[in-house]
Write a protein that holds these residues in place. Structure first.
Motif, PDB file in Angstrom:
ATOM      1  N   THR A  73       1.004  -1.124  -0.115  1.00 30.50           N
ATOM      2  CA  THR A  73       0.109   0.183   0.220  1.00 30.50           C
ATOM      3  C   THR A  73       0.839   1.275   0.002  1.00 30.50           C
ATOM      4  O   THR A  73       0.355   2.360  -0.499  1.00 30.50           O
ATOM      5  N   ALA A  78      -1.022   3.401  -5.427  1.00 30.45           N
ATOM      6  CA  ALA A  78      -1.722   2.236  -4.927  1.00 30.45           C
ATOM      7  C   ALA A  78      -3.078   2.316  -4.366  1.00 30.45           C
ATOM      8  O   ALA A  78      -3.024   3.226  -3.480  1.00 30.45           O
ATOM      9  N   MET A  90      -5.040  -5.366  -5.103  1.00 28.71           N
ATOM     10  CA  MET A  90      -5.019  -3.856  -5.226  1.00 28.71           C
ATOM     11  C   MET A  90      -5.167  -3.280  -6.840  1.00 28.71           C
ATOM     12  O   MET A  90      -5.254  -4.152  -7.625  1.00 28.71           O
ATOM     13  N   PHE A  92      -3.470  -0.295  -9.061  1.00 26.89           N
ATOM     14  CA  PHE A  92      -2.323   0.865  -9.301  1.00 26.89           C
ATOM     15  C   PHE A  92      -2.936   1.669 -10.532  1.00 26.89           C
ATOM     16  O   PHE A  92      -3.408   1.005 -11.466  1.00 26.89           O
TER      17      PHE A  92
END
Length: 158
Positions: A73, A78, A90, A92
């Protein structure tokens, strides 16, 4: 005109994060990469898309997982979508045009390594961004002492 629109969608569309992720546990596997050059995965059987799993210094426990999650993180641009012990999902975003890239981390059944998958949502080719992101993540984990091994030479990941 319809043919042009369909071709445009096909050129821009990649894939998303792993389908059919159960709501709990880690007893599943990450999806394979599509045949485009916009994905890397430690579970791929195709050498073009393959990256090594991240070997942990010790079997995964809660403090180590907290470090893994923190390292992920803290990376530039992110956003955490989903997290539970042993699995991270996640997104990006690229610096210039803010295109989304999906990034997943899944602990192996023996808790000694992390499988990784990183894929661009749009386009056929990612210019190596996903591979560099995975290697930067690996490098950061090695620096924090939770992973072992060498990371490849790093360039800007985004």
């Amino acid at each position: 005109m319809r043919c042009f629109a369909l071709l445009t969608v096909l050129l821009l569309t990649g894939c998303t994060s792993t389908n059919h992720v159960p709501s709990s546990g880690t007893e599943f596997s990450l999806d394979d990469c599509t045949p485009f050059l916009n994905c890397v995965s430690s579970t791929s059987s195709v050498s073009l898309y393959y990256v090594k799993p991240i070997q942990l210094s010790a079997p995964l426990d809660q403090p180590t997982w907290d470090t893994v999650k923190a390292v992920a993180t803290e990376m530039p641009r992110a956003r955490l979508n989903d997290s539970r012990f042993g699995y991270l999902d996640m997104t990006f975003h690229s610096d210039l045009l803010h295109f989304p890239d999906y990034f997943e981390v899944l602990v192996s059944p023996d808790r000694r390594s992390l499988d990784i998958r990183s894929q661009s949502l749009f386009g056929f080719y990612d210019l190596g961004v996903n591979r560099r992101r995975v290697e930067r993540f690996r490098h950061n984990l090695v620096e924090r002492g939770v992973a072992s091994g060498n990371s490849q030479a790093l360039k800007s990941a985004d």
